[in-house]
Design a protein around this motif. Structure first.
Motif, PDB file in Angstrom:
ATOM      1  N   ARG A  65       0.872  -1.167   0.000  1.00  0.00           N
ATOM      2  CA  ARG A  65       0.000   0.000   0.000  1.00  0.00           C
ATOM      3  C   ARG A  65       0.915   1.224   0.000  1.00  0.00           C
ATOM      4  N   HIS A  66       0.711   2.191   0.861  1.00  0.00           N
ATOM      5  CA  HIS A  66       1.704   3.261   0.945  1.00  0.00           C
ATOM      6  C   HIS A  66       2.973   2.744   1.615  1.00  0.00           C
ATOM      7  N   LYS A  67       2.808   1.662   2.414  1.00  0.00           N
ATOM      8  CA  LYS A  67       3.937   0.912   2.951  1.00  0.00           C
ATOM      9  C   LYS A  67       3.659  -0.570   2.692  1.00  0.00           C
ATOM     10  N   TRP A  68       4.587  -1.408   3.129  1.00  0.00           N
ATOM     11  CA  TRP A  68       4.384  -2.849   3.014  1.00  0.00           C
ATOM     12  C   TRP A  68       3.586  -3.335   4.215  1.00  0.00           C
ATOM     13  N   ILE A  69       2.488  -4.015   3.959  1.00  0.00           N
ATOM     14  CA  ILE A  69       1.639  -4.569   5.002  1.00  0.00           C
ATOM     15  C   ILE A  69       2.012  -6.041   5.172  1.00  0.00           C
ATOM     16  N   VAL A  70       2.494  -6.391   6.356  1.00  0.00           N
ATOM     17  CA  VAL A  70       2.968  -7.743   6.624  1.00  0.00           C
ATOM     18  C   VAL A  70       2.061  -8.391   7.670  1.00  0.00           C
ATOM     19  N   ARG A  71       1.452  -9.492   7.292  1.00  0.00           N
ATOM     20  CA  ARG A  71       0.602 -10.250   8.213  1.00  0.00           C
ATOM     21  C   ARG A  71       1.360 -11.507   8.643  1.00  0.00           C
ATOM     22  N   SER A  72       1.521 -11.688   9.950  1.00  0.00           N
ATOM     23  CA  SER A  72       2.213 -12.859  10.476  1.00  0.00           C
ATOM     24  C   SER A  72       1.305 -13.621  11.419  1.00  0.00           C
ATOM     25  N   ARG A  73       1.633 -14.903  11.621  1.00  0.00           N
ATOM     26  CA  ARG A  73       0.774 -15.776  12.414  1.00  0.00           C
ATOM     27  C   ARG A  73       1.630 -16.742  13.235  1.00  0.00           C
ATOM     28  N   THR A  74       1.276 -16.913  14.481  1.00  0.00           N
ATOM     29  CA  THR A  74       1.996 -17.831  15.360  1.00  0.00           C
ATOM     30  C   THR A  74       1.795 -19.277  14.910  1.00  0.00           C
ATOM     31  N   VAL A  75       2.862 -20.037  14.925  1.00  0.00           N
ATOM     32  CA  VAL A  75       2.801 -21.459  14.598  1.00  0.00           C
ATOM     33  C   VAL A  75       2.453 -22.217  15.875  1.00  0.00           C
ATOM     34  N   CYS A  76       1.240 -22.730  15.936  1.00  0.00           N
ATOM     35  CA  CYS A  76       0.776 -23.465  17.114  1.00  0.00           C
ATOM     36  C   CYS A  76      -0.419 -24.319  16.714  1.00  0.00           C
ATOM     37  N   PHE A 108      -1.442 -22.163   9.504  1.00  0.00           N
ATOM     38  CA  PHE A 108      -2.140 -22.251   8.228  1.00  0.00           C
ATOM     39  C   PHE A 108      -3.630 -21.943   8.293  1.00  0.00           C
ATOM     40  N   LYS A 109      -4.106 -21.538   9.458  1.00  0.00           N
ATOM     41  CA  LYS A 109      -5.493 -21.077   9.524  1.00  0.00           C
ATOM     42  C   LYS A 109      -5.613 -19.988  10.589  1.00  0.00           C
ATOM     43  N   GLU A 110      -6.536 -19.068  10.377  1.00  0.00           N
ATOM     44  CA  GLU A 110      -6.745 -18.000  11.342  1.00  0.00           C
ATOM     45  C   GLU A 110      -7.371 -18.561  12.619  1.00  0.00           C
ATOM     46  N   SER A 111      -7.060 -17.900  13.726  1.00  0.00           N
ATOM     47  CA  SER A 111      -7.589 -18.330  15.008  1.00  0.00           C
ATOM     48  C   SER A 111      -7.997 -17.110  15.827  1.00  0.00           C
ATOM     49  N   ALA A 112      -9.200 -17.165  16.378  1.00  0.00           N
ATOM     50  CA  ALA A 112      -9.665 -16.060  17.232  1.00  0.00           C
ATOM     51  C   ALA A 112      -8.876 -16.005  18.527  1.00  0.00           C
ATOM     52  N   SER A 113      -8.446 -17.150  19.012  1.00  0.00           N
ATOM     53  CA  SER A 113      -7.699 -17.182  20.269  1.00  0.00           C
ATOM     54  C   SER A 113      -6.242 -16.765  20.104  1.00  0.00           C
ATOM     55  N   VAL A 114      -5.685 -16.947  18.900  1.00  0.00           N
ATOM     56  CA  VAL A 114      -4.304 -16.517  18.610  1.00  0.00           C
ATOM     57  C   VAL A 114      -4.364 -15.692  17.329  1.00  0.00           C
ATOM     58  N   PRO A 115      -4.750 -14.438  17.434  1.00  0.00           N
ATOM     59  CA  PRO A 115      -4.985 -13.636  16.224  1.00  0.00           C
ATOM     60  C   PRO A 115      -3.704 -13.312  15.480  1.00  0.00           C
ATOM     61  N   ASP A 116      -3.870 -13.047  14.189  1.00  0.00           N
ATOM     62  CA  ASP A 116      -2.743 -12.627  13.362  1.00  0.00           C
ATOM     63  C   ASP A 116      -2.242 -11.260  13.808  1.00  0.00           C
ATOM     64  N   THR A 117      -0.973 -10.993  13.484  1.00  0.00           N
ATOM     65  CA  THR A 117      -0.383  -9.683  13.719  1.00  0.00           C
ATOM     66  C   THR A 117      -0.198  -8.988  12.374  1.00  0.00           C
ATOM     67  N   VAL A 118      -0.678  -7.768  12.258  1.00  0.00           N
ATOM     68  CA  VAL A 118      -0.553  -6.997  11.024  1.00  0.00           C
ATOM     69  C   VAL A 118       0.266  -5.749  11.314  1.00  0.00           C
ATOM     70  N   GLU A 119       1.360  -5.565  10.545  1.00  0.00           N
ATOM     71  CA  GLU A 119       2.275  -4.447  10.768  1.00  0.00           C
ATOM     72  C   GLU A 119       2.649  -3.795   9.447  1.00  0.00           C
ATOM     73  N   GLU A 120       3.121  -2.566   9.539  1.00  0.00           N
ATOM     74  CA  GLU A 120       3.624  -1.843   8.370  1.00  0.00           C
ATOM     75  C   GLU A 120       5.149  -1.770   8.422  1.00  0.00           C
ATOM     76  N   TYR A 121       5.760  -1.956   7.260  1.00  0.00           N
ATOM     77  CA  TYR A 121       7.210  -1.833   7.131  1.00  0.00           C
ATOM     78  C   TYR A 121       7.517  -1.028   5.868  1.00  0.00           C
ATOM     79  N   ASP A 122       8.637  -0.340   5.913  1.00  0.00           N
ATOM     80  CA  ASP A 122       9.073   0.407   4.734  1.00  0.00           C
ATOM     81  C   ASP A 122       9.714  -0.509   3.696  1.00  0.00           C
TER      82      ASP A 122
END
Length: 463
Positions: free
Chosen positions: A139-150, A157-171
């Motif tokens: 987007r105006h920056k790089w949007i990086v979505r990461s997810r805990t392996v558990c 490999f699947k979204e979880s309400a109890s262990v939500p994804d982390t979304v961050e911006e990077y240059d």
């Protein structure tokens, strides 16, 4: 100005990249991501092999899933039991960080893993382990979505309400995930029918662990491919079993490896005939009673977390042969702020990554200025006209690899202020690089005679 950097991958190349950015300084945030629980990348050996192969395997958008074990999740890789490097260890050393002097010239995989782990120890605070990158968007920056392996995320490999994804911006985003993840098994006439009639007889070098697994195969074994893994599988099998093994090759091997009279070379494959359990080759040759076929045919370029970009008009990946839109096989001129580390085959990846990391840090700090978009695009089109849209597009054979690193070094020297320079080539290293195939052959011959592995000091008389 680039202030925040995401580095994907905790192998040797990811670590070298993180270190390059930290030593350059001026970045407010440098974060590394690794889906495994520790450093090492591909060198993290596990006896479990990926048996869920697609046959054929030609889709670069396919995703490799981990294996669930009692202790966690395992990402099977291409490292096998007796793997030793085909590169002398001095050519694998980072600047100011040595292997032990007693190290065999071509060390075992466990020695390399220990070396990488020690090299990364002071970088641990910058990494998030057990974290899988799910998506990277621009987007105006790089949007990086990461997810805990558990377990809650099924290994990331699947979204979880109890262990939500982390979304961050990077240059900026630096990708150091290697090129040994998604097996390439080409479409051959008769392959699908063979797989249906003889399930579990089609393998890929990524699934190979030991010649013991093949010793009980009834019938002939055919290896397709003539690079490092193909050569090694044939050599190990012949030495362990004393039986013939057949190898189909289109051209002479470009990498060092062992040889045996029990390895019988065959020409390129024409087709497979499951009705007679035979494989037909060019030159009207035929191999009957085939009990196992191992594809040592390499890997597809795969970047599953760039799904949005790969659906755009400027994709990074199309058929998996190469990554599109790169300057010097590294910097994405179509997607500024994005780069790929050590993607070329036949290079010294540790050394290349160290240089690229410093080069990229200086680009992002506006100390190295790149040619115009038009000039870079023209260079890529010229290379494409020479090599074609083929897996060899990014290859850098000796001495092209040294010339490539010299180009980056020239940029770095011109931009250097108080920053540290990458490791320079020494006369010994150039001699080792030039004579690697000879040295590997001599070391294997010595081991066959004595059961001992040669050190650097013992091998110096041959160069």
């Amino acid at each position: 100005m680039y202030k925040s950097v995401c580095v994907i991958g905790g192998g040797a190349c990811g670590l070298a990249t993180v270190r390059g950015f930290l030593e350059e300084g001026g970045f407010e945030k440098v974060v590394g991501f690794e889906q495994r629980p520790s450093f090492g990348g591909i060198w993290n050996y596990h006896e479990l092999a990926d048996q869920n192969l697609s046959i054929p395997s030609v889709d670069p958008l396919a995703v490799v899933n981990p294996i669930k074990t009692e202790t966690g999740y395992v990402w099977p890789n291409a490292v096998y039991d007796a793997l030793e490097t085909n590169t002398p260890y001095p050519l694998m050393e980072f600047r100011d960080f040595k292997f032990p002097e007693s190290t065999p010239l071509f060390p075992h995989r466990s020695v390399v893993l220990d070396y990488i782990s020690r090299y990364g120890e002071d970088l641990r605070q910058y990494y998030r382990f057990n974290t899988r990158i799910v998506e990277v968007r621009r987007r105006h920056k790089w949007i990086v979505r990461s997810r805990t392996v558990c377990d809650a995320t099924a290994g990331g490999f699947k979204e979880s309400a109890s262990v939500p994804d982390t979304v961050e911006e990077y240059d900026a985003v630096m990708v150091a995930t290697g090129v040994y993840d998604l097996p390439f098994i080409p479409e051959l006439k008769g392959l699908r029918q063979w797989h249906k009639k003889y399930p579990n007889t089609i393998l890929h070098s990524k699934t190979f662990r030991s010649p013991r697994e093949l010793a009980g195969v009834e019938g002939n074994i055919l290896v397709i491919g003539n690079s490092a893994s193909g050569n090694d599988i044939c050599y190990q099998f012949a030495r362990y079993t004393g039986r013939n093994i057949y190898k189909s090759a289109r051209s002479a091997s470009r990498v060092p490896g062992g040889t045996s009279d029990l390895v019988i070379e065959m020409p390129d494959i024409s087709h497979l005939d499951p009705n007679t359990a035979s494989v037909f080759f060019a030159e009207s040759k035929r191999l009957e009673n085939v009990g196992c076929i191992i594809f040592a045919t390499g890997f597809l370029r795969s970047l599953p977390f760039f799904a949005e970009i790969n659906r755009s008009e400027k994709p990074l990946i199309s058929d998996g042969s190469r990554i599109h839109g790169l300057y010097r096989h590294c910097w994405s001129y179509e997607h500024p702020g994005l780069a790929f580390i050590a993607i070329s085959r036949y290079v010294l990846p540790f050394h290349v990554a160290e240089i690229q990391g410093i080069w990229l840090a200086k680009i992002l700090r506006n100390k190295i200025f790149l040619p115009s978009f038009a000039a870079i695009a023209s260079q890529e089109r010229h290379l494409l006209s020479l090599r074609g849209n083929l897996p060899c597009f990014h290859d850098l054979l000796y001495p092209d690899d040294i010339e490539y690193m010299d180009l980056l070094m020239k940029d770095i020297r011109m931009a250097s202020d108080s920053g540290r320079l990458p490791k320079e080539w020494t006369e010994l290293e150039i001699a080792l690089r030039k004579n690697t195939k000879l040295l590997k052959a001599k070391c294997l011959q010595h081991f066959e005679r004595t059961g001992k592995r040669l050190t650097l000091h013992e091998a110096l008389s041959w160069i």
